[in-house]
Design an enzyme around this catalytic site. Structure first.
Site, PDB file in Angstrom:
ATOM      1  N   LYS A  11       1.238  -1.089   0.300  1.00 51.61           N
ATOM      2  CA  LYS A  11       0.149   0.423  -0.741  1.00 51.61           C
ATOM      3  C   LYS A  11       0.938   1.057   0.122  1.00 51.61           C
ATOM      4  CE  LYS A  11      -3.536  -2.806   1.896  1.00 51.61           C
ATOM      5  NZ  LYS A  11      -4.569  -2.914   2.594  1.00 51.61           N
ATOM      6  N   HIS A  95      -8.204  -3.435  -6.168  1.00 53.14           N
ATOM      7  CA  HIS A  95      -8.966  -2.917  -5.219  1.00 53.14           C
ATOM      8  C   HIS A  95      -9.603  -2.905  -3.725  1.00 53.14           C
ATOM      9  CE1 HIS A  95      -7.163  -3.032  -0.589  1.00 53.14           C
ATOM     10  NE2 HIS A  95      -6.684  -4.261  -0.931  1.00 53.14           N
ATOM     11  N   GLU A 167     -11.244 -10.376  -1.253  1.00 57.84           N
ATOM     12  CA  GLU A 167     -10.376  -8.992   0.679  1.00 57.84           C
ATOM     13  C   GLU A 167     -12.010  -8.878   1.106  1.00 57.84           C
ATOM     14  OE1 GLU A 167      -6.583  -8.585   0.096  1.00 57.84           O
ATOM     15  OE2 GLU A 167      -7.951  -6.607  -1.008  1.00 57.84           O
ATOM     16  N   GLY A 173      -7.058  -4.890   7.351  1.00 54.93           N
ATOM     17  CA  GLY A 173      -6.975  -3.811   8.298  1.00 54.93           C
ATOM     18  C   GLY A 173      -7.900  -3.638   9.500  1.00 54.93           C
ATOM     19  N   SER A 212      -6.046  -9.265   7.105  1.00 56.18           N
ATOM     20  CA  SER A 212      -5.848  -8.838   8.050  1.00 56.18           C
ATOM     21  C   SER A 212      -5.687 -10.657   8.920  1.00 56.18           C
ATOM     22  CB  SER A 212      -7.101  -9.338   9.681  1.00 56.18           C
ATOM     23  OG  SER A 212      -7.671  -7.727   9.171  1.00 56.18           O
TER      24      SER A 212
END
Ligand code: 13P
Length: 254
Positions: A11, A95, A167, A173, A212
């Site tokens: 990122k 993403h 995802e 996160g 995560s």
């Protein structure tokens, strides 16, 4: 057989100095990895640096995004030919941070997917539902819509030379990982959806889990029958954590 695959999505993190230290650590630990394809996706400005640092190693690298246009007046964008100039082999497309913060639509993501593929760059196509979508029971609908945007435009076989990353947005996160069973359920759904169109493609395509993933949950996640590895955010910035996750890939060959 599908090769396990672990990619670090750095990122918007790092500096020349920290990236160099991180890659030195990753490269130093690569001897302990025998089966997993290890990939790092740095911020685009560091790709030349990463190319040089990866030259003598099995670590591959990719971009976090790519333009669907070839060249021209597109301020701030980076084209496939620019990525090719630096021998970039992968590009993440769609993403959830690009979809939500930058308003990227399924159609735009499908175009980026095709542009990358046409240039010989393997797209890592991200799909996944928000918390609200999960709670309202529309996870499969959302993932199917995101995936069908690509399949409808380019055909199911386009997925053969690509990687899919599931995802769930609520797990990114947040430290709130999907349970191995929750993730497997969606991975199996994705593979079944593809199998209905092409059994061969479904068998071949690597489907990663992201959200995560940490050193202590990777092995359990990757042991599920339709999870072929991971797309790692936070934990990919720490050598020991990332390499432990890569080693978890090694024990999960399907
Ligand atoms: P975290 O691993 O930090 O949750 O991020 C996941 C992700 O978005 C990878 O692309």
């Amino acid at each position: 057989m599908r090769q396990p695959f672990v990619a670090g999505n750095w990122k918007m993190n790092g500096s020349k100095q920290s990236i160099s230290a991180l890659l030195a650590g990753i490269k130093g630990a690569m001897a302990s990895i025998s089966k997993t394809q290890v990939v790092v996706c740095p911020p685009a400005i560091y790709i030349p640096e990463v190319e040089a640092l990866c030259a003598d190693s099995a670590v591959k690298y990719g971009a976090q995004d790519v333009s669907f246009e070839q060249a021209g007046a597109f301020t701030g964008e980076i084209s496939v030919s620019m990525l090719k100039d630096f021998h970039c082999e992968y590009a993440i497309v769609g993403h959830s941070e690009r979809r939500s913060i930058h308003g990227e639509s399924d159609e735009l993501v499908a175009k980026k997917f095709a542009t990358a593929r046409a240039a010989g760059i393997t797209p890592i196509l991200c799909v996944g539902e928000s918390l609200q979508e999960r709670e309202s029971g529309t996870t499969e609908e959302v993932v199917a819509r995101q995936l069908n945007a690509v399949i409808d435009l380019h055909g199911v076989d386009a997925l053969q030379d690509s990687v899919i990353a599931y995802e769930p947005v609520w797990a990114i996160g947040t430290g709130k990982t999907a349970s191995p069973e929750q993730a497997q359920e969606v991975h199996a759904f994705i593979r079944k959806m593809i199998a209905e169109k092409s059994a061969e493609t479904a068998e071949k395509v690597q489907i990663l889990y992201g959200g995560s993933v940490k050193a202590d949950n990777a092995e359990q996640l990757f042991s599920m029958s339709d999870i072929d590895g991971g797309l790692i955010g936070g934990a990919s910035l720490q050598v020991e954590d990332f390499m432990a996750i890569c080693r978890a890939g090694d024990v999960s060959v399907k």
